[in-house]
Enzyme design. Structure first.
Site, PDB file in Angstrom:
ATOM      1  N   ARG A 152       0.839  -1.217   0.000  1.00 24.10           N
ATOM      2  CA  ARG A 152       0.000   0.000   0.000  1.00 24.10           C
ATOM      3  C   ARG A 152       0.865   1.255   0.000  1.00 24.10           C
ATOM      4  NH1 ARG A 152      -1.915   1.462   6.097  1.00 24.10           N
ATOM      5  NH2 ARG A 152      -0.385   0.209   7.197  1.00 24.10           N
TER       6      ARG A 152
ATOM      7  N   GLU B  61     -18.816   3.388   0.126  1.00 23.35           N
ATOM      8  CA  GLU B  61     -17.982   2.730  -0.878  1.00 23.35           C
ATOM      9  C   GLU B  61     -18.732   2.517  -2.186  1.00 23.35           C
ATOM     10  OE1 GLU B  61     -18.522   1.643   2.218  1.00 23.35           O
ATOM     11  OE2 GLU B  61     -16.612   2.068   3.197  1.00 23.35           O
TER      12      GLU B  61
ATOM     13  N   HIS C 231      -5.390  -3.496   2.602  1.00 22.47           N
ATOM     14  CA  HIS C 231      -5.790  -4.262   3.787  1.00 22.47           C
ATOM     15  C   HIS C 231      -6.485  -5.566   3.412  1.00 22.47           C
ATOM     16  CE1 HIS C 231      -4.805  -0.366   5.354  1.00 22.47           C
ATOM     17  NE2 HIS C 231      -4.904  -0.770   6.600  1.00 22.47           N
TER      18      HIS C 231
END
Lengths: 271, 310
Positions: free
Chosen positions: B5, B52, B103
């Site tokens: 990330r 989202e 994640h």
């Protein structure tokens, strides 16, 4: 103020006939919601929006999104009459060799801006287009039609929040408030409460109109253009099945195709 | 050790020189590392709040208007919560949206099972038009992000929270759809993806001590998968083990099984999360708990060797 526009009324009648014929020919489809929204679609395509059938991807064109994708016949009728594809194509609706899918498909049909069908998506996509327009300092405007039952999808409200947050005054949503959904009257299935107040509370400029009165429709779009720093929601009160007597207010016409006799009867009424 | 990330966040800022690159996040920009882009290019960063689904559809609208959006949130939300948006509004019309999901997997750690995506590869690779990339280290992640921006179409990039060892040289050339033979061998092939690539290389060492020669293949692009390399390694070694930080259902193991069973059947053993949800714990503890270690890969390799036909 805009005067009564007979040309638009005549055009809407032509589009209504297309809707009845193509759904009849297909043997399936959604006539009720196509007929309730058609006056709004007619006003947009034949008066309000800047689009060019010869150059469907013209960057500065206004955008139209049919978030209630099941009213695809209304959109297809308008696109065909506007010249995006031959009117004869309309009778291929829902056929395996046709570009006219049961719900709008941007990959297959010229002039379709967004693939819709799963409810609750169109407004957020419209937000993306309106944000891009602001980034590019383009003058295009984005118009998105929502169904009343569709407002039960939570994603609509996520998007409503975002349109106001980003001050998308280049965005206009129109609610096709015909009051009926598949399982019955909207207030019985899942009451929307005070729709106008809800959108106001979300930070929108709200205009309430008769969605079959062209004077009111055109004036609402004009008013929307004057609103700055806020998106506009036009709550258009409509009649499901409008224009075909035996379909009007009939929940059973949400997703049922007329048979041959019914098509003939409907076309006679619309003649 | 560097998390994929982090590499994503850095690559985004480099990509940001391109004016058509826009970035969306759902209130996790500090965690997904899009915050750096937001700081450098604030006019092209859109925080969509904790919504989202809304983020994915907005990205679709931006893509339809000529932008190249990168949408980021945790993998569990990107692939799960927003699935209908990804399916119907992004993949169905094949829109140019890049989903960079961080994640992923159990190395999320202490947040526990609710936040550990173990099914996202499965969900994403089943969608027509979608490309699925799982970088193994920071070098591959940076290149994957840049290559994703070069192709036209939806891409799902699976990134991790925790630091992972670097397994690729600086001059590594990542290509979408191409697997990478990291170490050759003759007895068995270990096909790994993501953070399990480093474990696979360790497993090779363990097996070597026992006189077993294992090849290690990194499959970073799960879709489209490098069939040619898989078939050639199946032919060469006659046995295969897959290793992924994902459920053994629907992920790399399944993708490899699909290729082998149709093209070149050889014994196969899948190392992954065995159809259970995750739990809280330190990442390293969880890898042990769920059997995602070099040791487990080596055991699987020996099991699969015993099934190898002569």
């Amino acid at each position: 103020m805009v005067e009564k526009d007979l040309a638009l009324e005549d055009k809407a009648k032509v589009l209504r006939k297309h809707i009845v014929k193509m759904i009849g020919e297909a043997g399936s489809g959604h006539p009720g919601g196509s007929l309730s929204v058609i006056d709004i679609v007619t006003a947009l395509y034949f008066e309000v929006m800047k689009v060019n059938p010869d150059d469907p991807k013209w960057p500065d064109r206004d955008r139209f999104i049919l978030s209630k994708g099941h009213a695809a016949p209304a959109l297809y009728a308008a696109l065909a009459e506007k010249g995006f594809f031959p009117v004869e194509d309309l009778l291929g609706l829902r056929q395996v060799d046709s570009h006219l899918q049961g719900h709008p498909d941007l990959k297959k049909t010229p002039g379709v801006e967004v693939s819709t069908g799963s409810l609750g998506h169109g407004l957020a996509v419209a937000n993306g287009m309106a944000l891009a327009g602001k980034l590019d300092k383009s003058t295009y405007r984005v118009y998105v039609v929502l169904g009343d039952g569709e407002l039960q999808e939570g994603s609509v409200w996520e998007a409503a929040m975002a349109s106001a947050h980003y001050k998308l005054d280049n965005l206009v949503a129109i609610l096709d408030y015909n009051g009926l959904q598949i399982d019955g009257p909207v207030e019985e299935v899942m009451d929307l409460g005070d729709v106008g107040l809800k959108w106001q509370a979300f930070g929108w400029h709200v205009i309430s109109i008769d969605g079959h009165d062209f004077e009111q429709i055109l004036n609402a779009f004009k008013e929307a253009e004057t609103i700055k720093d806020r998106p506009t929601m036009i709550v258009a009160h409509t009649v499901k099945g409008k224009g075909v007597s035996f379909m009007e207010h009939g929940v059973e016409w949400h997703g049922t195709a007329p048979n041959e006799d019914q098509v003939k009867k409907a076309l006679d009424e619309l003649a | 050790m560097k998390a994929t990330r982090d590499a994503y966040g850095e690559a985004l800022v480099q990509l940001g020189e391109r004016k058509d690159i826009v970035v969306l996040d759902a209130d996790l920009s500090k965690s997904t590392k899009t915050a750096t882009f937001a700081k450098v290019f604030p006019e092209r960063f859109f925080n969509m709040g904790i919504a989202e689904a809304n983020m994915m559809d907005t990205a679709a609208g931006l893509a339809l208007s000529g932008k190249v959006p990168f949408a980021s949130t945790f993998a569990v939300f990107a692939a799960g919560r927003a699935f209908d948006q990804v399916r119907n509004t992004i993949c169905y019309p094949g829109l140019n949206v890049k989903i960079a999901a961080t994640h992923a997997g159990i190395t999320v750690g202490e947040d526990g099972g609710s936040h550990q995506a173990i099914e996202d590869i499965s969900l994403m690779r089943t969608l027509p038009n979608m490309t699925v990339i799982v970088p193994a280290d920071a070098i591959e992640a940076e290149q994957a992000v840049k290559k994703a921006a070069e192709i036209n179409g939806p891409v799902y990039i699976r990134l991790g929270r925790s630091g992972v060892p670097v397994v690729h040289p600086e001059d590594y050339d990542f290509r979408i759809g191409k697997g990478n033979l990291l170490a050759d061998g003759t007895d068995v092939t270990i096909v790994a993806t993501g953070i399990m690539v480093a474990e696979a290389l360790e497993a090779k060492k363990i097996l070597e001590q026992e006189g077993i020669s294992a090849a290690v293949v990194n499959i970073a692009t799960i879709k489209p998968i490098d069939k040619e390399l898989l078939v050639s390694m199946a032919g060469k070694t006659g046995a295969m083990v897959t290793a992924e930080e994902h459920s053994i259902i629907g992920g790399l193991g399944s993708a490899v099984a699909e290729v082998l069973s149709e093209e070149y059947p050889v014994p196969l053993k899948r190392v992954g999360v065995k159809d259970v949800f995750g739990r809280s714990g330190k990442p390293k503890e969880l890898l042990e708990y769920y059997g995602l270690t070099a040791k487990n890969i080596a055991i699987a390799a020996k099991e699969v060797l015993s099934k190898k036909r002569g």
